[in-house]
Design an enzyme around this catalytic site. Structure first.
Site: not given
Length: 470
Positions: A35, A185, A187, A273, A275, A323, A449
């Site tokens: 990583e 954007g 989305g 934003a 994509g 994810a 309920h």
């Protein structure tokens, strides 16, 4: 330089990579994970988790500003944006530390650095790992999983600078609260940030090039969301495009081309934003037979590339960019490598999508239009939050549940929700689709309920002309 040999090397420790590594270790493989930044990837550190912490703070703020509806009163309610951000970062750190612990518990070797594939030696990959541009480790393995994720896209004439034009990353850690923001954007990412900042009192404008917001959702959901956000004070411009940005004296002049003509908006910040694109660069893929197309690593249903032993999972290999999709791909890919019997490829039509705005949005399967375009004769059910006792008791009466069935077989083709806590409810329909449940089982399932989940049952009842409470 040290050389170490493993059965599997995973490159990228996001929700796809770390899950793959842990599952591989459970199956007896010797595993290393590389990583370059922080364990947990974008999701835990700069995406899914910290944004939900921000949105929770905004939700608390909304409730505090509406206390009288619940019989309470308070004066001088205020917030500190630095403390809101600090809480979000603490949540992200806690989760990232938790993943590090899980990797250690499962005896996965965690290596911090940037990995690059070199020419194979026989059937073994040579992976060089760099820190600060200096090679310090060499890994060998017959199997490599690429889980390097993705990053925010730019537009040809709009490039994030981290100061005035933000990506999701800068939008999560503001030093001060802007008075106005334009979000490009609509989305899930764009709408979540629009909702968060709007609840904190920021003047928000959303620009969407398509003719509706949340364009991946069922059109009934998009239309309801539009009305809800406009009612909250968010200005939304669909069928519109940002043509240019000019920054002067702390203000950004935005030229927008709308269906009605050109107009200018002045804001303090812009959030881009539009994509994401896969992180395929500087990985040494050119030293393999793997193919990259449209910014994505090309793989088959098992995550395999054209290069034997090389696999790809998660955002790197394309939509849906989620994810939970990456995690399941990681498990499937590893089990295939380990020779586990009865492994099934991932059915992406059963992957739920969630938007954690206010109101929340959640869906799984086909929209009504996609079902009809595919040739299905459909039965549609609806049930509104206003007809649900728990929703009324919570003071959350805006929203509805919609279900789409094949009228011939009774198959649940899709489910779509908007309203409070629907992101927690959608899993019920996801399980139903995974089990290939028909309307018969759903009609005869007893829902507790009073709960919001009763609306799920009522929507099914409505699709077959049996609704009780509407």
């Amino acid at each position: 330089m040290t050389t170490s040999k493993y059965d599997l090397v995973v490159i990228g420790a996001g929700p796809g990579g770390y899950v793959a590594a842990i599952r591989a270790s459970q199956l007896g493989l010797k595993v290393a994970i590389v990583e370059r930044e922080s364990v947990g990837g974008v999701c835990l550190n700069w995406g899914c988790i910290p944004t939900k912490a921000l949105l929770r703070s905004a939700e608390v703020g909304h409730l505090l500003n509406n206390l009288e509806a619940y019989g309470f009163s308070a004066d001088n309610i205020s917030f500190d944006i630095k403390k809101i951000v600090e809480r979000s970062r603490k949540v992200a750190k806690q989760l990232s530390s938790g993943v590090s612990h899980l990797l250690k518990k499962n005896k996965v070797a965690v290596i911090i650095g940037s990995a690059s594939l070199k020419k194979k030696s026989g059937d073994e990959f040579n992976i060089e790992v760099f820190q600060e541009d200096e090679k310090y480790l060499n890994l060998k393995s017959q199997n490599v999983i690429m889980a390097t994720g993705a990053r925010a896209k730019s537009l040809p004439n709009i490039v994030p600078d981290g100061k005035d034009i933000w990506t999701y990353k800068e939008a999560m850690i503001p030093n001060t609260l802007p008075k106005s923001i334009l979000v490009i954007g609509s989305g899930a990412i764009g709408i979540e940030f629009a909702s968060f900042y709007n609840d904190l009192g920021v003047d928000i404008t959303v620009v969407e090039v398509l003719d509706r917001i949340l364009p991946a959702e069922d059109i009934d959901i998009s239309n309801f969301a539009l009305k809800s956000f406009v009612k909250q004070g968010i200005k939304i411009k669909t069928s519109s495009m940002v043509k240019s940005l000019k920054t002067s004296k702390g203000k950004i002049s935005v030229q927008i081309e709308t269906a009605a003509g050109s107009e200018e908006v002045s804001v303090e910040k812009v959030i881009l934003a539009v994509g994401i694109i896969g992180n395929t660069e500087d990985l040494g893929l050119e030293n393999t037979s793997a193919e990259v197309s449209n910014g994505q690593l090309v793989v088959d249903k098992w995550g395999a590339t054209n290069e034997p032993g090389l696999y790809g999972i998660g955002d790197l290999v394309g939509a849906p960019w989620l994810a939970h999709k990456a995690s399941h791909e990681g498990v499937i890919c590893v089990e295939r490598i380990a020779g586990v019997e009865n492994v099934h490829p991932l059915d992406t039509s059963n992957i739920p999508g969630c938007t954690y705005s206010r109101p929340q949005v959640a869906s799984v399967g086909l929209t009504q239009k996609l079902a009809e375009d595919a040739g299905y004769k459909v039965r549609i059910g609806h049930f509104p939050f206003i007809g649900n006792g728990k929703a009324i008791a919570l003071g959350e009466m805006d929203g509805f549940v919609k279900t789409v069935f094949d009228s011939t077989t009774g198959e649940l083709l899709g489910a779509h929700m908007i309203g409070a806590e629907v992101t927690e409810m959608i899993q019920g329909y996801t399980v139903a689709r995974t089990l290939e449940t028909t309307e018969s089982e759903l009609l005869n399932t007893v829902f507790p309920h009073p709960t919001l989940s009763e609306m799920m049952h009522e929507s099914v009842l409505d699709a077959f002309d049996r609704a009780i409470h509407i």
